[in-house]
Design a protein around this motif. Structure first.
Motif, PDB file in Angstrom:
ATOM      1  N   SER A  51      -7.282  12.221 -15.512  1.00 40.50           N
ATOM      2  CA  SER A  51      -8.319  11.217 -15.757  1.00 40.50           C
ATOM      3  C   SER A  51      -9.451  11.893 -16.517  1.00 40.50           C
ATOM      4  O   SER A  51      -9.402  13.094 -16.797  1.00 40.50           O
ATOM      5  CB  SER A  51      -8.812  10.593 -14.447  1.00 40.50           C
ATOM      6  OG  SER A  51      -9.337  11.575 -13.584  1.00 40.50           O
ATOM      7  N   LEU A  52     -10.485  11.109 -16.838  1.00 43.50           N
ATOM      8  CA  LEU A  52     -11.559  11.583 -17.704  1.00 43.50           C
ATOM      9  C   LEU A  52     -12.864  10.949 -17.260  1.00 43.50           C
ATOM     10  O   LEU A  52     -12.873   9.842 -16.710  1.00 43.50           O
ATOM     11  CB  LEU A  52     -11.250  11.195 -19.157  1.00 43.50           C
ATOM     12  CG  LEU A  52     -12.190  11.680 -20.261  1.00 43.50           C
ATOM     13  CD1 LEU A  52     -11.922  13.153 -20.546  1.00 43.50           C
ATOM     14  CD2 LEU A  52     -11.971  10.865 -21.534  1.00 43.50           C
ATOM     15  N   VAL A  53     -13.970  11.647 -17.498  1.00 45.11           N
ATOM     16  CA  VAL A  53     -15.287  11.046 -17.308  1.00 45.11           C
ATOM     17  C   VAL A  53     -16.184  11.441 -18.473  1.00 45.11           C
ATOM     18  O   VAL A  53     -16.013  12.508 -19.076  1.00 45.11           O
ATOM     19  CB  VAL A  53     -15.971  11.474 -15.983  1.00 45.11           C
ATOM     20  CG1 VAL A  53     -15.199  10.973 -14.775  1.00 45.11           C
ATOM     21  CG2 VAL A  53     -16.150  12.981 -15.917  1.00 45.11           C
ATOM     22  N   PHE A  63       0.841  -1.195   0.000  1.00 47.41           N
ATOM     23  CA  PHE A  63       0.000   0.000   0.000  1.00 47.41           C
ATOM     24  C   PHE A  63       0.873   1.241   0.000  1.00 47.41           C
ATOM     25  O   PHE A  63       1.685   1.440   0.922  1.00 47.41           O
ATOM     26  CB  PHE A  63      -0.926   0.002   1.219  1.00 47.41           C
ATOM     27  CG  PHE A  63      -1.962  -1.088   1.189  1.00 47.41           C
ATOM     28  CD1 PHE A  63      -3.143  -0.921   0.499  1.00 47.41           C
ATOM     29  CD2 PHE A  63      -1.726  -2.295   1.826  1.00 47.41           C
ATOM     30  CE1 PHE A  63      -4.098  -1.927   0.459  1.00 47.41           C
ATOM     31  CE2 PHE A  63      -2.664  -3.317   1.801  1.00 47.41           C
ATOM     32  CZ  PHE A  63      -3.862  -3.125   1.109  1.00 47.41           C
ATOM     33  N   VAL A  64       0.729   2.056  -1.045  1.00 48.51           N
ATOM     34  CA  VAL A  64       1.457   3.318  -1.154  1.00 48.51           C
ATOM     35  C   VAL A  64       0.462   4.390  -1.575  1.00 48.51           C
ATOM     36  O   VAL A  64      -0.712   4.115  -1.809  1.00 48.51           O
ATOM     37  CB  VAL A  64       2.611   3.222  -2.184  1.00 48.51           C
ATOM     38  CG1 VAL A  64       3.661   2.231  -1.736  1.00 48.51           C
ATOM     39  CG2 VAL A  64       2.078   2.861  -3.563  1.00 48.51           C
ATOM     40  N   ASN A  65       0.945   5.629  -1.673  1.00 49.54           N
ATOM     41  CA  ASN A  65       0.088   6.739  -2.114  1.00 49.54           C
ATOM     42  C   ASN A  65      -0.044   6.687  -3.625  1.00 49.54           C
ATOM     43  O   ASN A  65       0.669   7.355  -4.359  1.00 49.54           O
ATOM     44  CB  ASN A  65       0.684   8.076  -1.676  1.00 49.54           C
ATOM     45  CG  ASN A  65      -0.229   9.237  -2.014  1.00 49.54           C
ATOM     46  OD1 ASN A  65      -1.437   9.068  -2.132  1.00 49.54           O
ATOM     47  ND2 ASN A  65       0.338  10.407  -2.177  1.00 49.54           N
ATOM     48  N   GLY A  66      -0.997   5.878  -4.091  1.00 47.11           N
ATOM     49  CA  GLY A  66      -1.141   5.575  -5.503  1.00 47.11           C
ATOM     50  C   GLY A  66      -1.099   4.070  -5.660  1.00 47.11           C
ATOM     51  O   GLY A  66      -1.741   3.352  -4.903  1.00 47.11           O
ATOM     52  N   VAL A  94      -7.579   5.751 -12.964  1.00 46.60           N
ATOM     53  CA  VAL A  94      -6.569   4.707 -12.815  1.00 46.60           C
ATOM     54  C   VAL A  94      -7.181   3.337 -12.521  1.00 46.60           C
ATOM     55  O   VAL A  94      -6.569   2.299 -12.800  1.00 46.60           O
ATOM     56  CB  VAL A  94      -5.555   5.100 -11.719  1.00 46.60           C
ATOM     57  CG1 VAL A  94      -6.190   5.032 -10.333  1.00 46.60           C
ATOM     58  CG2 VAL A  94      -4.291   4.240 -11.774  1.00 46.60           C
ATOM     59  N   ALA A  95      -8.400   3.303 -12.006  1.00 51.77           N
ATOM     60  CA  ALA A  95      -9.067   2.018 -11.759  1.00 51.77           C
ATOM     61  C   ALA A  95      -9.426   1.313 -13.056  1.00 51.77           C
ATOM     62  O   ALA A  95      -9.496   0.086 -13.103  1.00 51.77           O
ATOM     63  CB  ALA A  95     -10.325   2.247 -10.920  1.00 51.77           C
ATOM     64  N   GLN A  96      -9.652   2.088 -14.109  1.00 54.88           N
ATOM     65  CA  GLN A  96      -9.979   1.496 -15.409  1.00 54.88           C
ATOM     66  C   GLN A  96      -8.772   1.456 -16.361  1.00 54.88           C
ATOM     67  O   GLN A  96      -8.709   0.623 -17.253  1.00 54.88           O
ATOM     68  CB  GLN A  96     -11.110   2.287 -16.100  1.00 54.88           C
ATOM     69  CG  GLN A  96     -12.464   2.214 -15.414  1.00 54.88           C
ATOM     70  CD  GLN A  96     -12.574   3.141 -14.229  1.00 54.88           C
ATOM     71  OE1 GLN A  96     -12.029   4.239 -14.248  1.00 54.88           O
ATOM     72  NE2 GLN A  96     -13.273   2.724 -13.178  1.00 54.88           N
ATOM     73  N   LEU A 120      -9.971  15.683 -15.540  1.00 55.17           N
ATOM     74  CA  LEU A 120      -9.695  15.976 -14.132  1.00 55.17           C
ATOM     75  C   LEU A 120      -8.205  15.843 -13.864  1.00 55.17           C
ATOM     76  O   LEU A 120      -7.552  14.934 -14.379  1.00 55.17           O
ATOM     77  CB  LEU A 120     -10.489  15.039 -13.227  1.00 55.17           C
ATOM     78  CG  LEU A 120     -12.004  15.158 -13.382  1.00 55.17           C
ATOM     79  CD1 LEU A 120     -12.594  13.876 -13.941  1.00 55.17           C
ATOM     80  CD2 LEU A 120     -12.678  15.505 -12.075  1.00 55.17           C
ATOM     81  N   GLY A 121      -7.689  16.749 -13.024  1.00 58.91           N
ATOM     82  CA  GLY A 121      -6.258  16.806 -12.779  1.00 58.91           C
ATOM     83  C   GLY A 121      -5.762  15.855 -11.715  1.00 58.91           C
ATOM     84  O   GLY A 121      -4.992  16.256 -10.840  1.00 58.91           O
ATOM     85  N   SER A 122      -6.208  14.611 -11.774  1.00 61.19           N
ATOM     86  CA  SER A 122      -5.728  13.573 -10.864  1.00 61.19           C
ATOM     87  C   SER A 122      -6.014  12.221 -11.489  1.00 61.19           C
ATOM     88  O   SER A 122      -7.021  12.052 -12.187  1.00 61.19           O
ATOM     89  CB  SER A 122      -6.431  13.664  -9.505  1.00 61.19           C
ATOM     90  OG  SER A 122      -6.115  12.526  -8.696  1.00 61.19           O
ATOM     91  N   GLN A 123      -5.157  11.240 -11.229  1.00 62.55           N
ATOM     92  CA  GLN A 123      -5.432   9.888 -11.694  1.00 62.55           C
ATOM     93  C   GLN A 123      -6.608   9.277 -10.954  1.00 62.55           C
ATOM     94  O   GLN A 123      -7.247   8.349 -11.438  1.00 62.55           O
ATOM     95  CB  GLN A 123      -4.207   9.008 -11.499  1.00 62.55           C
ATOM     96  CG  GLN A 123      -3.861   8.767 -10.018  1.00 62.55           C
ATOM     97  CD  GLN A 123      -2.609   7.949  -9.824  1.00 62.55           C
ATOM     98  OE1 GLN A 123      -1.605   8.177 -10.504  1.00 62.55           O
ATOM     99  NE2 GLN A 123      -2.652   6.993  -8.915  1.00 62.55           N
ATOM    100  N   ASN A 124      -6.913   9.822  -9.756  1.00 60.55           N
ATOM    101  CA  ASN A 124      -7.995   9.308  -8.916  1.00 60.55           C
ATOM    102  C   ASN A 124      -8.598  10.491  -8.156  1.00 60.55           C
ATOM    103  O   ASN A 124      -8.320  10.688  -6.972  1.00 60.55           O
ATOM    104  CB  ASN A 124      -7.454   8.243  -7.958  1.00 60.55           C
ATOM    105  CG  ASN A 124      -8.546   7.605  -7.127  1.00 60.55           C
ATOM    106  OD1 ASN A 124      -9.709   7.577  -7.526  1.00 60.55           O
ATOM    107  ND2 ASN A 124      -8.192   7.090  -5.966  1.00 60.55           N
ATOM    108  N   PRO A 125      -9.440  11.297  -8.827  1.00 59.06           N
ATOM    109  CA  PRO A 125      -9.875  12.567  -8.235  1.00 59.06           C
ATOM    110  C   PRO A 125     -10.769  12.446  -7.022  1.00 59.06           C
ATOM    111  O   PRO A 125     -10.826  13.353  -6.198  1.00 59.06           O
ATOM    112  CB  PRO A 125     -10.634  13.249  -9.392  1.00 59.06           C
ATOM    113  CG  PRO A 125     -11.036  12.128 -10.292  1.00 59.06           C
ATOM    114  CD  PRO A 125      -9.955  11.111 -10.188  1.00 59.06           C
TER     115      PRO A 125
END
Length: 224
Positions: free
Chosen positions: A97-99, A44-47, A85-87, A176-181
Protein backbone atom coordinates in the motif's frame (compact mmCIF):
# COMPACT_ATOMS: atom_id res chain seq x y z
CA UNK A 1 13.82 -42.57 25.48
CA UNK A 2 10.98 -41.83 23.05
CA UNK A 3 10.23 -44.44 20.42
CA UNK A 4 11.00 -43.78 16.74
CA UNK A 5 7.33 -43.10 15.82
CA UNK A 6 7.06 -40.69 18.74
CA UNK A 7 10.25 -38.89 17.72
CA UNK A 8 8.96 -38.65 14.15
CA UNK A 9 5.64 -37.21 15.36
CA UNK A 10 7.41 -34.63 17.55
CA UNK A 11 9.64 -33.58 14.63
CA UNK A 12 6.70 -33.26 12.25
CA UNK A 13 4.68 -31.28 14.81
CA UNK A 14 7.61 -28.92 15.41
CA UNK A 15 8.17 -28.51 11.65
CA UNK A 16 4.48 -27.76 11.08
CA UNK A 17 4.51 -25.18 13.87
CA UNK A 18 7.64 -23.51 12.50
CA UNK A 19 6.45 -23.37 8.90
CA UNK A 20 2.97 -22.17 9.86
CA UNK A 21 4.45 -19.27 11.84
CA UNK A 22 6.53 -18.31 8.82
CA UNK A 23 3.54 -18.50 6.51
CA UNK A 24 1.50 -16.10 8.63
CA UNK A 25 4.29 -13.58 9.24
CA UNK A 26 2.97 -11.23 6.54
CA UNK A 27 -0.04 -10.67 4.31
CA UNK A 28 -1.40 -13.88 2.73
CA UNK A 29 0.29 -14.71 -0.56
CA UNK A 30 -1.97 -14.59 -3.64
CA UNK A 31 -2.84 -17.89 -5.29
CA UNK A 32 -4.18 -16.26 -8.45
CA UNK A 33 -3.46 -13.18 -10.57
CA UNK A 34 -5.59 -10.98 -8.30
CA UNK A 35 -8.30 -11.09 -5.66
CA UNK A 36 -10.19 -7.80 -5.87
CA UNK A 37 -11.85 -7.09 -2.52
CA UNK A 38 -15.61 -7.55 -2.44
CA UNK A 39 -16.63 -4.89 0.07
CA UNK A 40 -20.29 -5.94 -0.20
CA UNK A 41 -19.67 -9.47 1.09
CA UNK A 42 -20.92 -10.42 4.56
CA UNK A 43 -18.28 -13.12 4.89
CA UNK A 44 -15.45 -12.29 7.31
CA UNK A 45 -11.99 -13.62 6.48
CA UNK A 46 -8.39 -12.51 7.07
CA UNK A 47 -8.52 -9.83 4.39
CA UNK A 48 -11.46 -9.63 2.01
CA UNK A 49 -13.48 -12.07 -0.05
CA UNK A 50 -12.63 -12.01 -3.77
CA UNK A 51 -14.96 -10.32 -6.22
CA UNK A 52 -16.03 -12.48 -9.17
CA UNK A 53 -13.21 -12.00 -11.74
CA UNK A 54 -15.81 -11.71 -14.48
CA UNK A 55 -16.99 -8.34 -13.11
CA UNK A 56 -13.57 -6.90 -12.20
CA UNK A 57 -12.80 -3.56 -13.86
CA UNK A 58 -9.65 -1.47 -14.35
CA UNK A 59 -11.00 1.00 -11.78
CA UNK A 60 -10.62 -1.71 -9.10
CA UNK A 61 -6.86 -1.14 -9.43
CA UNK A 62 -7.00 2.66 -9.76
CA UNK A 63 -6.95 5.69 -7.47
CA UNK A 64 -6.53 9.36 -8.32
CA UNK A 65 -5.93 12.43 -6.20
CA UNK A 66 -2.53 11.80 -4.63
CA UNK A 67 -1.29 14.92 -6.40
CA UNK A 68 -3.50 17.03 -4.12
CA UNK A 69 -2.09 18.34 -0.81
CA UNK A 70 -3.75 17.10 2.37
CA UNK A 71 -5.22 19.52 4.91
CA UNK A 72 -2.57 20.22 7.54
CA UNK A 73 -4.60 22.77 9.55
CA UNK A 74 -4.78 20.55 12.63
CA UNK A 75 -2.94 20.42 15.98
CA UNK A 76 -0.07 18.24 14.69
CA UNK A 77 0.33 20.03 11.35
CA UNK A 78 0.36 16.97 9.14
CA UNK A 79 -2.03 14.93 7.02
CA UNK A 80 -1.81 11.31 5.82
CA UNK A 81 -3.63 10.44 2.59
CA UNK A 82 -3.97 6.67 2.40
CA UNK A 83 -3.96 4.38 -0.62
CA UNK A 84 -4.58 0.94 0.83
CA UNK A 85 -7.13 -1.81 0.22
CA UNK A 86 -9.93 0.40 1.58
CA UNK A 87 -9.37 2.80 -1.31
CA UNK A 88 -8.06 0.35 -3.95
CA UNK A 89 -9.90 -3.01 -3.84
CA UNK A 90 -7.37 -4.54 -6.23
CA UNK A 91 -4.68 -4.42 -3.53
CA UNK A 92 -6.37 -7.29 -1.68
CA UNK A 93 -3.81 -10.11 -1.08
CA UNK A 94 -1.02 -8.19 -2.87
CA UNK A 95 0.76 -7.10 0.31
CA UNK A 96 1.50 -3.45 -0.54
CA UNK A 97 0.00 0.00 0.00
CA UNK A 98 1.00 3.66 -0.18
CA UNK A 99 0.49 6.93 1.66
CA UNK A 100 1.09 10.58 0.88
CA UNK A 101 2.11 12.67 3.90
CA UNK A 102 1.88 16.47 3.92
CA UNK A 103 3.61 18.54 6.59
CA UNK A 104 3.03 22.18 7.44
CA UNK A 105 6.00 24.17 8.75
CA UNK A 106 6.68 22.60 12.14
CA UNK A 107 4.35 19.73 11.25
CA UNK A 108 4.74 16.34 12.92
CA UNK A 109 3.64 12.85 11.99
CA UNK A 110 3.50 11.77 15.66
CA UNK A 111 5.26 8.69 17.04
CA UNK A 112 3.31 5.65 15.85
CA UNK A 113 3.68 2.05 14.71
CA UNK A 114 2.40 -0.08 11.83
CA UNK A 115 1.71 -3.52 13.34
CA UNK A 116 1.53 -5.26 9.97
CA UNK A 117 4.07 -3.48 7.74
CA UNK A 118 7.57 -2.21 7.18
CA UNK A 119 7.59 1.30 5.69
CA UNK A 120 9.94 2.93 3.20
CA UNK A 121 9.59 6.73 2.94
CA UNK A 122 10.90 9.12 0.29
CA UNK A 123 10.94 12.92 0.63
CA UNK A 124 9.61 14.69 -2.46
CA UNK A 125 9.70 18.24 -1.09
CA UNK A 126 11.31 19.91 1.92
CA UNK A 127 13.41 18.54 4.76
CA UNK A 128 12.35 16.07 7.45
CA UNK A 129 13.84 14.84 10.70
CA UNK A 130 12.85 11.16 10.99
CA UNK A 131 13.61 8.27 13.26
CA UNK A 132 12.59 4.97 14.81
CA UNK A 133 13.19 3.34 18.20
CA UNK A 134 14.22 -0.26 18.72
CA UNK A 135 12.41 -2.60 21.12
CA UNK A 136 13.26 -3.30 24.78
CA UNK A 137 15.64 -3.35 26.47
CA UNK A 138 17.86 -0.99 24.46
CA UNK A 139 15.27 1.43 23.01
CA UNK A 140 17.91 2.82 20.66
CA UNK A 141 16.94 5.81 18.50
CA UNK A 142 18.03 5.69 14.85
CA UNK A 143 17.41 9.12 13.32
CA UNK A 144 18.35 11.07 10.22
CA UNK A 145 17.70 14.39 8.49
CA UNK A 146 16.26 13.72 5.05
CA UNK A 147 16.38 16.04 2.05
CA UNK A 148 14.51 15.87 -1.27
CA UNK A 149 15.05 12.47 -2.87
CA UNK A 150 16.29 10.81 0.34
CA UNK A 151 14.85 7.49 1.58
CA UNK A 152 14.47 6.00 5.05
CA UNK A 153 13.15 2.63 6.22
CA UNK A 154 11.03 2.06 9.35
CA UNK A 155 11.02 -1.63 10.37
CA UNK A 156 7.68 -3.33 11.00
CA UNK A 157 6.10 -2.68 14.38
CA UNK A 158 8.69 -0.18 15.65
CA UNK A 159 7.75 3.30 16.88
CA UNK A 160 8.72 5.99 14.35
CA UNK A 161 8.02 9.62 13.45
CA UNK A 162 8.68 12.43 10.97
CA UNK A 163 9.05 16.13 11.80
CA UNK A 164 9.25 19.15 9.49
CA UNK A 165 11.35 21.68 11.36
CA UNK A 166 11.66 24.03 8.35
CA UNK A 167 9.57 27.14 7.60
CA UNK A 168 8.06 25.73 4.39
CA UNK A 169 5.80 22.80 3.55
CA UNK A 170 7.15 19.28 3.06
CA UNK A 171 5.77 16.26 1.21
CA UNK A 172 6.70 12.60 1.43
CA UNK A 173 5.40 9.35 -0.04
CA UNK A 174 5.73 6.03 1.75
CA UNK A 175 5.27 2.45 0.62
CA UNK A 176 4.15 -0.14 3.16
CA UNK A 177 4.46 -3.92 3.02
CA UNK A 178 0.80 -4.70 3.67
CA UNK A 179 -2.51 -4.07 1.94
CA UNK A 180 -3.77 -2.83 5.33
CA UNK A 181 -0.78 -1.90 7.52
CA UNK A 182 -2.74 -0.44 10.43
CA UNK A 183 -1.57 2.51 12.52
CA UNK A 184 -1.23 2.85 16.29
CA UNK A 185 -0.49 6.46 17.24
CA UNK A 186 1.15 6.17 20.65
CA UNK A 187 -0.32 9.23 22.39
CA UNK A 188 -3.80 8.57 20.98
CA UNK A 189 -3.78 4.94 22.06
CA UNK A 190 -2.45 5.58 25.56
CA UNK A 191 -4.34 8.76 26.48
CA UNK A 192 -7.34 8.58 24.14
CA UNK A 193 -8.45 4.96 24.44
CA UNK A 194 -12.17 4.23 24.74
CA UNK A 195 -12.89 3.46 27.53
CA UNK A 196 -9.87 5.21 29.05
CA UNK A 197 -7.05 3.35 30.78
CA UNK A 198 -7.12 3.91 34.53
CA UNK A 199 -5.29 7.13 35.40
CA UNK A 200 -3.74 5.28 38.35
CA UNK A 201 -2.17 2.78 35.92
CA UNK A 202 -0.84 5.51 33.63
CA UNK A 203 0.42 7.68 36.49
CA UNK A 204 2.50 4.75 37.74
CA UNK A 205 3.64 3.77 34.23
CA UNK A 206 4.84 7.28 33.34
CA UNK A 207 5.90 8.14 36.92
CA UNK A 208 3.94 11.40 36.97
CA UNK A 209 1.02 12.65 39.03
CA UNK A 210 -2.56 11.51 38.46
CA UNK A 211 -3.47 15.16 37.70
CA UNK A 212 -1.11 15.25 34.72
CA UNK A 213 -2.64 12.05 33.36
CA UNK A 214 -6.18 13.42 33.84
CA UNK A 215 -5.20 16.54 31.88
CA UNK A 216 -3.74 14.46 29.04
CA UNK A 217 -6.79 12.19 28.89
CA UNK A 218 -9.09 15.24 28.72
CA UNK A 219 -7.42 16.47 25.50
CA UNK A 220 -8.76 15.87 22.01
CA UNK A 221 -6.52 13.34 20.27
CA UNK A 222 -6.48 13.78 16.50
CA UNK A 223 -6.94 10.75 14.26
CA UNK A 224 -4.14 11.26 11.73
Amino acid sequence: MASAPTQTFIFLAFFALLTSSLCFASDPSPLQDFCVADAASNVFVNGFVCKNPAIVKANDFFLSGLNKPGDTSNPVGSNVTQANVAQIPGLNTLGVSLVRIDYAPGGLNPPHTHPRATEILVVLKGTLYVGFITSNPNNTLFSKILYEGDLFVFPQGLIHFQFNYEHSNAVAFAGLGSQNPGTITIANAVFGSKPPISDIVLAKAFQVSKEIIDKLQAQFWLEN
